[in-house]
Design an enzyme around this catalytic site. Structure first.
Site, PDB file in Angstrom:
ATOM      1  N   HIS A 242      36.745  32.414  36.481  1.00  0.00           N
ATOM      2  CA  HIS A 242      36.041  31.877  35.301  1.00  0.00           C
ATOM      3  C   HIS A 242      36.259  30.372  35.133  1.00  0.00           C
ATOM      4  O   HIS A 242      35.444  29.700  34.502  1.00  0.00           O
ATOM      5  CB  HIS A 242      36.482  32.610  34.035  1.00  0.00           C
TER       6      HIS A 242
ATOM      7  N   ASP B 122      30.954  37.421  32.249  1.00  0.00           N
ATOM      8  CA  ASP B 122      31.162  38.755  31.687  1.00  0.00           C
ATOM      9  C   ASP B 122      29.931  38.997  30.820  1.00  0.00           C
ATOM     10  O   ASP B 122      29.582  38.141  29.993  1.00  0.00           O
ATOM     11  CB  ASP B 122      32.418  38.797  30.807  1.00  0.00           C
TER      12      ASP B 122
ATOM     13  N   GLU C  30      35.800  45.886  37.003  1.00  0.00           N
ATOM     14  CA  GLU C  30      35.190  45.630  35.681  1.00  0.00           C
ATOM     15  C   GLU C  30      33.670  45.639  35.813  1.00  0.00           C
ATOM     16  O   GLU C  30      33.101  44.727  36.423  1.00  0.00           O
ATOM     17  CB  GLU C  30      35.649  44.253  35.148  1.00  0.00           C
TER      18      GLU C  30
ATOM     19  N   HIS D  62      31.909  42.166  34.892  1.00  0.00           N
ATOM     20  CA  HIS D  62      32.247  40.870  35.504  1.00  0.00           C
ATOM     21  C   HIS D  62      31.480  40.643  36.815  1.00  0.00           C
ATOM     22  O   HIS D  62      31.606  41.422  37.760  1.00  0.00           O
ATOM     23  CB  HIS D  62      33.757  40.788  35.754  1.00  0.00           C
TER      24      HIS D  62
HETATM   25  C1  LIG Z   1      39.596  39.204  31.409  1.00  0.00           C
HETATM   26  C2  LIG Z   1      38.277  39.704  31.926  1.00  0.00           C
HETATM   27  N1  LIG Z   1      37.252  39.485  30.982  1.00  0.00           N
HETATM   28  C3  LIG Z   1      37.965  39.000  33.232  1.00  0.00           C
HETATM   29  O1  LIG Z   1      37.146  38.114  33.263  1.00  0.00           O
HETATM   30  N2  LIG Z   1      38.695  39.388  34.275  1.00  0.00           N
HETATM   31  C4  LIG Z   1      38.617  38.710  35.529  1.00  0.00           C
HETATM   32  C5  LIG Z   1      39.245  39.516  36.605  1.00  0.00           C
HETATM   33  C6  LIG Z   1      39.262  37.339  35.450  1.00  0.00           C
HETATM   34  O2  LIG Z   1      40.076  37.059  34.563  1.00  0.00           O
HETATM   35  O3  LIG Z   1      38.974  36.531  36.367  1.00  0.00           O
HETATM   36 ZN   LIG Z   2      35.153  38.053  33.925  1.00  0.00          ZN
END
Ligand SMILES: C[C@@H](N)C(=O)N[C@H](C)C(=O)O
Ligand SMILES: [Zn+2]
EC number: 3.4.13.22
Length: 242
Positions: free
Chosen positions: A137, A144, A211, A214
């Site tokens: 991110h 997300d 997830e 994501h």
């Molecule tokens: C925390 C969750 N919303 C997310 O984005 N997880 C991925 C694996 C990340 O933090 O990169």
């Molecule tokens: Zn994410």
């Protein structure tokens, strides 16, 4: 929204173990909240959840907007992608990581640090701003998201945002279906997940298998899954942060 192919369960054998080179392309971050898009709206969840330093809007690299608008052409009339989060400043990634790490430590008081760290990183990336291996991110190349219907209701994907459980695994209902008959409710969720997965895969995104919400484009996770020689997004910065 039915009859989409099964969600594959393949995970690259080197996933998270190998940093792919980055050739930064220099694309800017776009503030989704500042524009009116046909198929995209924002719901900045970390701000709503009052995570310290969370941004009031969702920002993503320019190409991500184009790809989502392209994918959005296949949404039913009135449906939209709802972006829960995009670019994440370091301190926000750090706060999410530390919060989940502490929860796991309380839940598993006798477990070794290494194991708690592994459990944490199944769902939250380590807050790396190392230019050679930034958290997804932090590059502005991860999103997300969910989908809202023509009544502005979020459709059912089986869990809410950041439900860090096995049910969040994108292929959870595919695996369950191999063992037992799904209820009608579960079958709807399976179809919804297939739909989101297919729409975004078709325009070039990759999904994080743990997830359903994501997806990546341009960063190292994407480059590895797509077998590219290099990623195109490294550490991003908002102009006001520079
Ligand atoms: C925390 C969750 N919303 C997310 O984005 N997880 C991925 C694996 C990340 O933090 O990169
Ligand atoms: Zn994410």
């Amino acid at each position: 929204m039915s009859h989409y192919p099964k969600i594959p369960q393949y995970v690259h054998p080197d996933f998270k173990n190998k940093a792919i080179p980055i050739k930064e392309c220099g694309e800017a971050l776009v503030n989704i909240g500042a524009y009116s898009f046909k198929h995209i709206i924002e719901a900045p969840m970390y701000r709503r959840l009052k995570v310290a330093d969370a941004l009031p809007h969702c920002y993503v690299r320019e190409s991500i907007i184009q790809l989502l608008e392209e994918a959005g052409q296949h949404l039913p009339a009135g449906y939209r992608f709802v972006i829960w989060d995009g670019y994440r400043p370091y301190h926000v990634q750090e706060a999410i990581y530390n919060d989940f790490y502490q929860k796991l430590k309380t839940q598993f008081p006798n477990e070794a640090e290494k194991s708690i760290k592994e459990r944490t990183e199944n769902f939250v990336s380590y807050p790396s701003i190392n230019p050679a291996s930034p958290a997804p991110h932090i590059t502005g190349g991860a999103i997300d998201l969910t989908i809202q219907n023509n009544h502005e209701e979020w459709i059912n994907f089986g869990t809410g945002f950041d439900d860090f459980s096995e049910v969040a695994n994108t292929a959870y209902f595919e695996q369950k279906r191999e063992k037992q008959k799904l209820t009608d409710h579960e079958h709807t969720i399976l179809e919804n997940r297939r739909f989101l997965y297919q729409l975004l895969s078709d325009v070039g995104f990759t999904n994080y298998h743990q997830e359903w919400w994501h997806f990546d484009y341009g960063n190292q996770w994407w480059a590895q899954q797509k077998e590219k020689t290099a990623a195109i997004y490294g550490v991003a910065k908002l102009e006001e942060e520079v």
